[in-house]
Design an enzyme around this catalytic site. Structure first.
Site, PDB file in Angstrom:
ATOM      1  N   THR A 159      41.955  39.124  38.678  1.00 16.32           N
ATOM      2  CA  THR A 159      40.702  39.863  38.716  1.00 16.32           C
ATOM      3  C   THR A 159      40.826  41.275  39.304  1.00 16.32           C
ATOM      4  OG1 THR A 159      39.570  37.762  38.976  1.00 16.32           O
ATOM      5  CG2 THR A 159      38.264  39.703  39.392  1.00 16.32           C
ATOM      6  N   THR A 209      37.151  38.060  44.141  1.00 16.52           N
ATOM      7  CA  THR A 209      38.323  37.526  43.437  1.00 16.52           C
ATOM      8  C   THR A 209      38.795  36.265  44.138  1.00 16.52           C
ATOM      9  OG1 THR A 209      40.685  37.944  42.964  1.00 16.52           O
ATOM     10  CG2 THR A 209      39.708  39.259  44.710  1.00 16.52           C
TER      11      THR A 209
END
Ligand code: ASP
Length: 291
Positions: A159, A209
């Site tokens: 991410t 994330t």
């Protein structure tokens, strides 16, 4: 006051990738900053920063995203603006270069918040986003090794994201990912879900994330935003939610967040998370591998 923070994914980063990761987040933050410095919006800044990270093959988003159990890159992304609570996202989309740009188009040109799979792809093509193969030889080699072991790397960094505050006091957040390595085809993570991996309101912006299944169940980004809206500093809001999640699920995540005064919070429970930031208070873009 203007401010921006970006991250390149929490997880285990190989020693020899750390300097490049730091450089990648620095460049992305600078791209977003430069737009706001000439009057651009927070939305433009987070979109540009995330698109830059999607184009950098080092990061798990766009080009260079991790591959699912079938060896395909299935991408998730979303963007949200704090002033209107408008949000747009795509999930399980294949063969586009910049999922974040498609997500923004979903927000601005449809009455939907999230489009999935082949229908998201059809929308992207309709909107003029061309065919693009995001699979890189490096990811393919790693995927083949993971597939042989029948086990994805749980710590593969995942991410990218950005949060920003513009000169008109508007906040925005954007997040994009390839998700987890060897994931089941069709699996949806937290990144495209407003309130899970990405959120922005008039007073807070958050991009997260880490293991998406935990973040969806705890509405992580919204939980952090609510604390900030109630007066907590971004760093302490993120830290509190990280600790709650670690206690409940042993889930280790990373977060960047921002309030309407331009105060930035960067917190991660993982060993590393390349990140960069700049605010009117700082002289230039500052980048670090870990907090
Ligand atoms: N949050 C991402 C997902 O679960 C992956 C990560 O950030 O590590 O899809």
């Amino acid at each position: 006051m203007i401010a921006i923070a970006v991250h390149g994914g929490a997880g285990h980063w190989a020693e020899d990738e750390r300097a490049d990761a730091e450089e990648g987040v620095r460049a992305a933050a600078a791209a977003g900053w430069d737009l706001m410095a000439v009057g651009g919006s927070a939305l433009d800044a987070v979109t540009a920063a995330v698109a830059a990270l999607e184009d950098d093959p080092l990061f798990n988003a766009g080009t260079g995203a991790v591959l699912n159990a079938e060896g395909a890159a299935e991408l998730d992304a979303s963007v949200m603006r704090g002033d209107t609570l408008a949000s747009g996202g795509v999930t399980c989309i294949r063969r586009v270069r910049n999922p974040i740009l498609v997500a923004r188009r979903v927000m601005e040109s449809t009455d939907c918040v999230l489009l999935a799979g082949e229908h998201a792809l059809a929308f992207a093509r309709e909107q003029g986003f061309g065919d693009f193969d995001p699979v890189t030889p490096r990811r393919l080699a790693r995927w083949a090794a993971a597939k042989a072991k029948q086990q994805g790397d749980a710590l593969v960094p995942g991410t990218v994201g950005a949060v920003a505050l513009d000169g008109d006091g508007r906040l925005a957040a954007a997040t994009s990912t390839g998700g987890r390595e060897l994931k089941r085809p069709g699996r949806v993570g937290d990144s495209p879900i407003p309130g899970a991996g990405n959120y922005a309101s008039a007073r807070a912006a958050v991009s997260a994330t880490g293991w998406g299944e935990f973040m969806m169940r705890t509405a992580t980004a919204k939980a952090i935003a609510t604390r900030i809206e109630n007066g907590e500093s971004p760093a302490s809001a993120a830290q509190a939610v990280l600790e709650e999640m670690a206690a409940r699920f042993a889930a280790r995540i990373g977060v960047i967040c921002l309030d309407a005064q331009g105060e930035i919070g960067i917190v991660h429970g993982t060993e590393g998370m390349p990140h960069a930031w700049r605010s009117s208070r700082d002289g230039g873009v500052l980048a670090r591998f870990s907090a």
